[in-house]
Design a protein around this motif. Structure first.
Motif, short mmCIF file in Angstrom:
data_model
loop_
_atom_site.label_atom_id
_atom_site.label_comp_id
_atom_site.label_asym_id
_atom_site.label_seq_id
_atom_site.Cartn_x
_atom_site.Cartn_y
_atom_site.Cartn_z
N ILE A 171 -3.20 -21.53 32.36
CA ILE A 171 -3.59 -22.68 33.18
C ILE A 171 -4.68 -22.28 34.17
O ILE A 171 -5.69 -22.98 34.34
N LYS A 172 -4.49 -21.14 34.84
CA LYS A 172 -5.47 -20.67 35.81
C LYS A 172 -6.81 -20.35 35.15
O LYS A 172 -7.87 -20.52 35.75
N ALA A 173 -6.74 -19.89 33.90
CA ALA A 173 -7.97 -19.54 33.18
C ALA A 173 -8.65 -20.76 32.57
O ALA A 173 -9.76 -20.67 32.05
N GLY A 174 -7.97 -21.91 32.59
CA GLY A 174 -8.54 -23.12 32.03
C GLY A 174 -8.26 -23.32 30.56
O GLY A 174 -8.78 -24.25 29.93
N PHE A 175 -7.42 -22.48 29.96
CA PHE A 175 -7.06 -22.64 28.56
C PHE A 175 -6.06 -23.79 28.36
O PHE A 175 -5.98 -24.36 27.28
N LEU A 176 -5.30 -24.09 29.41
CA LEU A 176 -4.33 -25.18 29.39
C LEU A 176 -4.58 -26.09 30.57
O LEU A 176 -5.00 -25.63 31.64
N PRO A 177 -4.31 -27.39 30.43
CA PRO A 177 -4.47 -28.30 31.57
C PRO A 177 -3.35 -28.07 32.58
O PRO A 177 -2.25 -27.61 32.22
N PRO A 178 -3.59 -28.40 33.85
CA PRO A 178 -2.53 -28.24 34.87
C PRO A 178 -1.33 -29.12 34.54
O PRO A 178 -1.46 -30.18 33.93
N GLU A 179 -0.16 -28.67 34.96
CA GLU A 179 1.06 -29.44 34.73
C GLU A 179 1.17 -30.55 35.77
O GLU A 179 0.94 -30.33 36.96
N ASN A 180 1.53 -31.74 35.30
CA ASN A 180 1.68 -32.87 36.22
C ASN A 180 3.09 -32.96 36.79
O ASN A 180 3.28 -33.16 37.98
N LYS A 181 4.09 -32.83 35.90
CA LYS A 181 5.47 -32.97 36.38
C LYS A 181 6.09 -31.60 36.61
O LYS A 181 5.79 -30.63 35.93
N LYS A 182 6.97 -31.57 37.58
CA LYS A 182 7.64 -30.32 37.91
C LYS A 182 8.79 -30.07 36.94
O LYS A 182 9.52 -30.97 36.58
N LYS A 183 8.90 -28.83 36.52
CA LYS A 183 10.01 -28.42 35.66
C LYS A 183 10.90 -27.44 36.41
O LYS A 183 10.54 -26.92 37.46
N ALA A 184 12.08 -27.22 35.86
CA ALA A 184 12.98 -26.24 36.47
C ALA A 184 12.29 -24.88 36.51
O ALA A 184 11.67 -24.46 35.54
N SER A 185 12.36 -24.24 37.67
CA SER A 185 11.65 -22.98 37.85
C SER A 185 12.28 -21.87 37.02
O SER A 185 13.48 -21.84 36.78
N VAL A 186 11.42 -20.95 36.58
CA VAL A 186 11.85 -19.79 35.83
C VAL A 186 11.49 -18.55 36.64
O VAL A 186 10.38 -18.43 37.14
N ALA A 187 12.44 -17.64 36.78
CA ALA A 187 12.18 -16.41 37.54
C ALA A 187 11.05 -15.62 36.88
O ALA A 187 11.00 -15.54 35.65
N PRO A 188 10.13 -15.07 37.69
CA PRO A 188 9.02 -14.30 37.10
C PRO A 188 9.55 -13.15 36.25
O PRO A 188 10.59 -12.56 36.55
N SER A 189 8.83 -12.83 35.19
CA SER A 189 9.25 -11.72 34.34
C SER A 189 8.88 -10.40 35.00
O SER A 189 8.02 -10.33 35.88
N LYS A 190 9.53 -9.35 34.56
CA LYS A 190 9.25 -8.01 35.05
C LYS A 190 8.61 -7.20 33.94
O LYS A 190 8.85 -7.45 32.76
N PRO A 191 7.80 -6.19 34.30
CA PRO A 191 7.21 -5.34 33.25
C PRO A 191 8.31 -4.55 32.54
O PRO A 191 9.42 -4.39 33.05
N TYR A 192 7.99 -4.08 31.35
CA TYR A 192 8.93 -3.20 30.66
C TYR A 192 9.09 -1.91 31.46
O TYR A 192 8.13 -1.40 32.07
N LYS A 193 10.30 -1.38 31.43
CA LYS A 193 10.59 -0.13 32.12
C LYS A 193 11.43 0.73 31.17
O LYS A 193 12.58 0.41 30.89
N PHE A 194 10.84 1.79 30.66
CA PHE A 194 11.50 2.62 29.66
C PHE A 194 11.71 4.04 30.20
O PHE A 194 10.89 4.55 30.97
N SER A 195 12.79 4.66 29.75
CA SER A 195 13.06 6.05 30.10
C SER A 195 12.62 6.94 28.95
O SER A 195 13.07 6.77 27.81
N LEU A 196 11.73 7.89 29.24
CA LEU A 196 11.23 8.80 28.22
C LEU A 196 12.19 9.99 28.05
O LEU A 196 12.99 10.27 28.95
N PRO A 197 12.11 10.69 26.92
CA PRO A 197 13.03 11.80 26.67
C PRO A 197 13.03 12.87 27.76
O PRO A 197 14.05 13.51 28.00
N ASN A 198 11.89 13.07 28.45
CA ASN A 198 11.84 14.10 29.49
C ASN A 198 12.33 13.59 30.84
O ASN A 198 12.25 14.30 31.85
N GLY A 199 12.83 12.34 30.88
CA GLY A 199 13.36 11.78 32.11
C GLY A 199 12.36 10.96 32.91
O GLY A 199 12.74 10.25 33.85
N MET A 200 11.07 11.04 32.59
CA MET A 200 10.07 10.23 33.30
C MET A 200 10.21 8.76 32.92
O MET A 200 10.71 8.43 31.85
#
Length: 589
Positions: free
Chosen positions: A442-471
């Motif tokens: 929407i911000k990039a202009g690929f989609l039109p702005p939303e007119n009606k409000k929808k139920a909010s969705v919690a923002p997603s988080k990045p993936y967080k993986f544990s590597l074999p060496n513990g990092m």
């Protein structure tokens, strides 16, 4: 690609063994084609997955825990009201058709047990989920009115009509000799056509495998078969029947070189040469179905396909625009020829008369050999005026060249950004991921702005993986997460990775200031390649550099960075090594 009715039976038996008697605790419908049931058994909860995806309708027990959308669809609410709290009495199959019947016992008024049946019709584009009670349709996933079908309507309140019985032989409860007698009735048909028309629940793969086991050929005419041929066919049918009777299954998946499923069966397959296909076997049919989803595109998220199509169209539009601008630039680059003609005309003007010639040829003053150059003239103009006209054309083309080059740069930048959004869509796995990408579009202009409000969705988080060496390894799911990871979360000593000139995620190794070994760096590079558009490629170039050398230019689009002091690894994603790591996202509850 889906199981035929004959191959579906062992899966139904597996499901019945695991979830019959279980209580339905929760119903979830994350998108327009999938339903999930949480079935509670003593000491364990199974997740039953049903999909009416036209390309891959299926049912199986899955390990995937779907997300509930903020606003559950109507059919989901109906199932919750009608089935939650009920116990699954049985899971069965109608004949050998691609129909799964799930009987659920629920508690009615005054403690009366009421049995309701959820029917999964797994029939390609005609797939449907229908809830029925006492033969009457309560509701359906896809309602079918008279405008859609004159043969069979599916509407609430109607009597449910089972498909008409087929004049075919169920080889599992009928003597093989009767099946052979049925095949013999199709004298003018090929053996393939005759077996397909005679066997109840048989699909093309099952038919071809039986014929192969018999040592015969698909295009062999039935009328040309002798007694030994029919005996061989009967022996092959008996072998298949014995496989089902003894439950000696070898669930098999066949995938071609383009990673497309060619066959799925509960029995071993011999009709596909191993040098042209990948053959994978499983301990259970349910395991086969679960694994097949990675190829068949199951579990699609809401609106994901819609957004992918929109961004794909945007990339195509920018590609066409870039081509047109490039053609204009080629024309503009001919500006220098206009100046050369003007300079030559000014040099040799004294040798010619005004308004006399339509074209003159003179030695080119810029050519050491004095090669003749032809100069077209407008006889209405003087020689000086012709030269001025060439100079004006030169100035115009020169300005045009600079402007077109700027437009090409902008177009390439926008295309690269759109491709990064497309890459984020490819790896999105949750409703929150899709919502984040939607807001970015929407911000990039690929989609039109939303007119009606929808139920909010919690923002997603990045993936967080544990590597074999513990990092800890972080992977951004979209461009805004990429920026946040790189410029807010990461520390100067952390390692930043990204596929070279290929849209993909920013990957951060949290080193805690410690040295990183080569094996860990190579694994991180493979994960960076996996979360990019080059996931299925080999020798993917991946740049890596300490985070302190990564900068964001002022005014740059989300996800765009510049960096120095980088090195490049060439890796091929090893899914068997990567999957155990990325299957455990520490940010996913």
């Amino acid at each position: 690609m889906s199981l035929d009715g004959f191959s579906l039976k062992p899966l139904i038996d597996e499901l019945n063994e695991k979830i019959a008697g279980g209580r339905i605790d929760r119903v979830c419908q994350p998108n327009k084609q999938d339903i999930y049931f949480y079935v509670r058994q003593p000491g364990q909860t199974y997740i039953l997955y049903l999909s009416i995806n036209p390309q891959n309708p299926m049912v199986n027990i899955t390990a995937v825990q779907p997300e509930n959308p903020p606003e559950p669809p109507v059919f989901c609410m109906v199932l919750r009201k009608q089935l939650e709290g009920g116990r699954i009495a049985s899971v069965s199959q109608y004949g050998l058709d691609r129909m799964v019947l799930i009987d659920v016992d629920t508690l009615g008024p005054k403690g009366v047990i009421i049995t309701k049946t959820l029917i999964a019709e797994l029939m390609g584009k005609y797939s449907n989920l229908i809830l029925m009670q006492d033969g009457t349709i309560v509701d359906a996933f896809r309602k079918v009115g008279e405008n859609s079908s004159r043969v069979r309507t599916v509407l609430s309140g109607q009597q449910y009509e089972l498909p008409p019985k087929q004049d075919k032989i169920n080889i599992l409860n009928t003597p093989s000799a009767d099946f052979i007698a049925q095949v013999k009735m199709y004298q003018e048909a090929t053996l393939y056509q005759a077996v397909l028309a005679s066997g109840l629940g048989f699909g093309p793969i099952t038919v071809r495998e039986i014929i192969y086991l018999a040592g015969l050929y698909d295009d062999l005419l039935v009328k040309d078969m002798d007694g030994s041929d029919f005996q061989s066919l009967q022996n092959a049918v008996d072998e298949m029947k014995n496989c089902y009777a003894q439950k000696e299954f070898s669930p098999t998946l066949i995938v071609d070189n383009k990673q497309k499923i060619k066959a799925m069966t509960p029995f071993a397959l011999h009709i596909f040469p191993e040098n042209n296909f990948t053959v994978k076997t499983f301990a259970a049919v349910n395991d086969l179905m679960e694994y097949s989803k990675k190829f068949a595109g199951s579990n699609n998220l809401p609106e994901k396909d819609t957004y992918r199509k929109i961004i794909h169209n945007e990339i195509n539009r920018l590609t066409k625009k870039e081509k047109i601008l490039t053609e204009e630039l080629v024309k503009a680059q001919k500006a220098e020829k206009q100046k050369i003609k003007a300079d030559n005309l000014m040099t040799y003007q004294y040798q010619f008369k005004d308004h006399a010639d339509k074209e003159i040829s003179v030695p080119n003053i810029y050519d050491e050999n004095g090669t003749l150059i032809k100069i077209a003239l407008d006889t209405k103009l003087t020689l000086i005026q012709n030269a001025q006209a060439y100079y004006k054309k030169y100035d115009k083309l020169k300005r045009s060249q600079e402007m077109v080059q700027v437009q090409i740069n902008h177009c390439q930048r926008d295309k690269k950004y759109a491709q990064s959004v497309e890459a984020a869509l490819d790896t999105a796995v949750s409703i929150a991921d899709i919502e984040d990408i939607k807001q970015e579009m929407i911000k990039a202009g690929f989609l039109p702005p939303e007119n009606k409000k929808k139920a909010s969705v919690a923002p997603s988080k990045p993936y967080k993986f544990s590597l074999p060496n513990g990092m800890i390894l972080y992977v951004g799911k979209n461009n805004y997460q990429n920026d946040k990871l790189t410029f807010k979360l990461a520390h100067n000593d952390d390692i930043w990775l990204h596929t070279k000139d290929i849209p993909g995620s920013h990957v951060i190794i949290d080193t805690k200031g410690e040295e990183i070994d080569d094996d860990t760096l190579l694994l991180a590079a493979q994960i960076a390649a996996y979360f990019s558009k080059a996931r299925t490629s080999s020798k993917v170039p991946v740049d890596y550099v300490p985070i302190r050398y990564v900068k964001k230019p002022s005014g740059a689009k989300p996800g765009f960075v510049i960096f120095t002091n980088n090195k490049t690894l060439y890796v091929t994603p090893d899914e068997e090594r990567i999957e155990p790591i990325i299957s455990r996202d520490l940010n996913r509850k």
